[in-house]
Design a protein around this motif. Structure first.
Motif, PDB file in Angstrom:
ATOM      1  N   UNK A  18      46.633   6.181  44.300  1.00 24.97           N
ATOM      2  CA  UNK A  18      47.815   6.649  44.415  1.00 24.97           C
ATOM      3  C   UNK A  18      46.781   8.343  44.953  1.00 24.97           C
ATOM      4  N   UNK A  19      46.420   8.741  44.293  1.00 25.26           N
ATOM      5  CA  UNK A  19      46.148  10.260  45.375  1.00 25.26           C
ATOM      6  C   UNK A  19      45.802  10.326  46.779  1.00 25.26           C
ATOM      7  N   UNK A  20      45.336   9.660  47.357  1.00 27.21           N
ATOM      8  CA  UNK A  20      44.644   9.349  48.887  1.00 27.21           C
ATOM      9  C   UNK A  20      45.252   8.218  49.112  1.00 27.21           C
ATOM     10  N   UNK A  21      46.863   7.386  48.755  1.00 28.35           N
ATOM     11  CA  UNK A  21      47.493   6.496  49.419  1.00 28.35           C
ATOM     12  C   UNK A  21      46.347   5.382  50.104  1.00 28.35           C
ATOM     13  N   UNK A  22      45.539   4.688  49.318  1.00 24.39           N
ATOM     14  CA  UNK A  22      44.661   4.042  50.177  1.00 24.39           C
ATOM     15  C   UNK A  22      44.369   2.705  49.263  1.00 24.39           C
ATOM     16  N   UNK A  23      43.710   1.824  49.696  1.00 23.48           N
ATOM     17  CA  UNK A  23      43.239   0.687  48.998  1.00 23.48           C
ATOM     18  C   UNK A  23      42.013  -0.108  49.734  1.00 23.48           C
ATOM     19  N   UNK A  24      41.113  -0.339  49.027  1.00 24.85           N
ATOM     20  CA  UNK A  24      39.885  -1.382  49.124  1.00 24.85           C
ATOM     21  C   UNK A  24      40.320  -2.577  48.510  1.00 24.85           C
ATOM     22  N   UNK A  25      39.669  -3.769  49.250  1.00 24.71           N
ATOM     23  CA  UNK A  25      39.914  -4.617  49.083  1.00 24.71           C
ATOM     24  C   UNK A  25      38.037  -5.683  49.504  1.00 24.71           C
ATOM     25  N   UNK A  26      38.088  -6.494  48.537  1.00 24.78           N
ATOM     26  CA  UNK A  26      36.827  -7.240  48.566  1.00 24.78           C
ATOM     27  C   UNK A  26      37.431  -8.995  48.221  1.00 24.78           C
ATOM     28  N   UNK A  31      29.580 -20.785  46.335  1.00 24.34           N
ATOM     29  CA  UNK A  31      29.436 -22.460  46.401  1.00 24.34           C
ATOM     30  C   UNK A  31      29.203 -22.587  45.300  1.00 24.34           C
ATOM     31  N   UNK A  32      29.635 -24.044  45.110  1.00 23.96           N
ATOM     32  CA  UNK A  32      29.400 -25.398  43.532  1.00 23.96           C
ATOM     33  C   UNK A  32      27.951 -24.668  42.626  1.00 23.96           C
ATOM     34  N   UNK A  33      26.837 -23.917  42.909  1.00 25.32           N
ATOM     35  CA  UNK A  33      26.204 -24.071  42.350  1.00 25.32           C
ATOM     36  C   UNK A  33      25.936 -22.589  42.049  1.00 25.32           C
ATOM     37  N   UNK A  34      27.141 -21.143  42.272  1.00 25.19           N
ATOM     38  CA  UNK A  34      27.516 -20.129  41.765  1.00 25.19           C
ATOM     39  C   UNK A  34      26.437 -19.273  42.637  1.00 25.19           C
ATOM     40  N   UNK A  35      26.185 -19.196  43.815  1.00 24.40           N
ATOM     41  CA  UNK A  35      25.882 -18.926  44.650  1.00 24.40           C
ATOM     42  C   UNK A  35      26.363 -17.788  46.186  1.00 24.40           C
ATOM     43  N   UNK A  36      26.433 -16.962  45.363  1.00 27.48           N
ATOM     44  CA  UNK A  36      26.875 -16.451  47.068  1.00 27.48           C
ATOM     45  C   UNK A  36      26.584 -16.583  48.305  1.00 27.48           C
ATOM     46  N   UNK A  37      27.673 -16.878  48.808  1.00 27.41           N
ATOM     47  CA  UNK A  37      27.248 -17.195  50.547  1.00 27.41           C
ATOM     48  C   UNK A  37      28.276 -15.838  51.728  1.00 27.41           C
ATOM     49  N   UNK A  38      28.559 -15.127  50.871  1.00 24.17           N
ATOM     50  CA  UNK A  38      29.396 -15.000  52.255  1.00 24.17           C
ATOM     51  C   UNK A  38      29.861 -13.268  51.232  1.00 24.17           C
ATOM     52  N   UNK A  39      29.921 -12.300  51.701  1.00 26.57           N
ATOM     53  CA  UNK A  39      31.040 -11.088  51.064  1.00 26.57           C
ATOM     54  C   UNK A  39      31.175 -10.174  51.622  1.00 26.57           C
ATOM     55  N   UNK A  40      32.852  -9.695  51.871  1.00 29.14           N
ATOM     56  CA  UNK A  40      32.735  -8.639  52.237  1.00 29.14           C
ATOM     57  C   UNK A  40      33.662  -7.192  51.698  1.00 29.14           C
ATOM     58  N   UNK A  41      34.001  -6.796  52.177  1.00 26.97           N
ATOM     59  CA  UNK A  41      35.064  -5.198  52.240  1.00 26.97           C
ATOM     60  C   UNK A  41      36.347  -4.904  53.326  1.00 26.97           C
ATOM     61  N   UNK A  42      37.287  -4.131  53.013  1.00 26.69           N
ATOM     62  CA  UNK A  42      37.705  -3.306  54.189  1.00 26.69           C
ATOM     63  C   UNK A  42      38.471  -2.279  53.364  1.00 26.69           C
ATOM     64  N   UNK A  43      38.949  -1.690  53.954  1.00 26.30           N
ATOM     65  CA  UNK A  43      39.903  -0.776  53.486  1.00 26.30           C
ATOM     66  C   UNK A  43      41.369  -1.440  54.125  1.00 26.30           C
ATOM     67  N   UNK A 136      34.356   6.081  49.924  1.00 26.13           N
ATOM     68  CA  UNK A 136      35.541   6.377  50.782  1.00 26.13           C
ATOM     69  C   UNK A 136      34.535   5.505  51.851  1.00 26.13           C
ATOM     70  N   UNK A 137      33.752   4.533  51.145  1.00 31.21           N
ATOM     71  CA  UNK A 137      33.022   4.012  52.604  1.00 31.21           C
ATOM     72  C   UNK A 137      34.673   2.684  52.996  1.00 31.21           C
ATOM     73  N   UNK A 138      34.775   3.353  54.124  1.00 28.74           N
ATOM     74  CA  UNK A 138      36.022   2.860  54.992  1.00 28.74           C
ATOM     75  C   UNK A 138      35.711   1.843  56.155  1.00 28.74           C
ATOM     76  N   UNK A 139      34.038   1.657  55.881  1.00 24.21           N
ATOM     77  CA  UNK A 139      33.928   0.299  57.572  1.00 24.21           C
ATOM     78  C   UNK A 139      34.125  -0.805  56.367  1.00 24.21           C
ATOM     79  N   UNK A 140      34.782  -1.393  57.758  1.00 23.52           N
ATOM     80  CA  UNK A 140      34.932  -3.014  56.954  1.00 23.52           C
ATOM     81  C   UNK A 140      33.768  -3.468  57.446  1.00 23.52           C
ATOM     82  N   UNK A 141      33.094  -4.739  56.638  1.00 21.88           N
ATOM     83  CA  UNK A 141      31.694  -5.622  57.122  1.00 21.88           C
ATOM     84  C   UNK A 141      31.923  -6.848  56.428  1.00 21.88           C
TER      85      UNK A 141
END
Length: 148
Positions: A18-26, A31-43, A136-141
């Motif tokens: 609320x203080x910065x009026x920003x949000x992060x999303x991830x 897969x069906x084995x529970x293995x992470x295939x991809x992950x991502x972040x953005x602001x 404040x890691x604002x770059x997306x990937x």
């Protein structure tokens, strides 16, 4: 919970300041084995509420799966304000365009569903989303596998 064979699970989380009026999303795609295939972040800037942050996160996750040509997805989220907003979208008229987009995008997928999960099952996605508002890691990937 692992998704059934032939289906992927996309864990979705957001973090809001609320203080910065920003949000992060991830999101984390597993897969069906529970293995992470991809992950991502953005602001997102100009995030005026927790509900708006949650809606942006879900919309972006669905949009990402469409763009990545994934077709059978279970979207799993632990966002209480999102659950309430999806149950009563008319209580958030300022976000109507996001509700509309969240309903239109999944039509490009062969199979999809939304599932609410306990926060304890979405810790990794929460930590990634929180890195935006806390550190404040604002770059997306988008990256292969899970976070290190």
């Amino acid at each position: 919970m692992k998704p059934p064979s032939g289906t992927l699970k996309c864990n979705v989380r957001s973090s809001w300041s609320n203080d910065q009026q920003m949000s992060g999303a991830a999101w984390i795609l597993r897969n069906h084995n529970g293995d992470a295939l991809l992950h991502s972040r953005r602001s997102y800037s100009l995030a005026f509420s927790h509900t708006l942050a949650d809606l942006h996160s879900l919309h972006w996750a669905v949009e990402s799966m469409v763009n990545l040509k994934q077709t059978r997805i279970i979207f799993e989220f632990s966002l209480p304000s999102l659950r309430d907003a999806l149950a009563n979208p008319s209580s958030h008229p300022e976000s109507q365009w996001l509700f509309d987009a969240v309903h239109v995008l999944p039509q490009k997928l062969d199979s999809w569903c939304l599932r609410v999960a306990p926060s304890s099952e979405n810790k990794a996605a929460l930590e990634i989303a929180t890195s935006v508002t806390r550190d404040l890691r604002l770059h997306s990937y988008v990256a292969r596998n899970g976070p290190s």
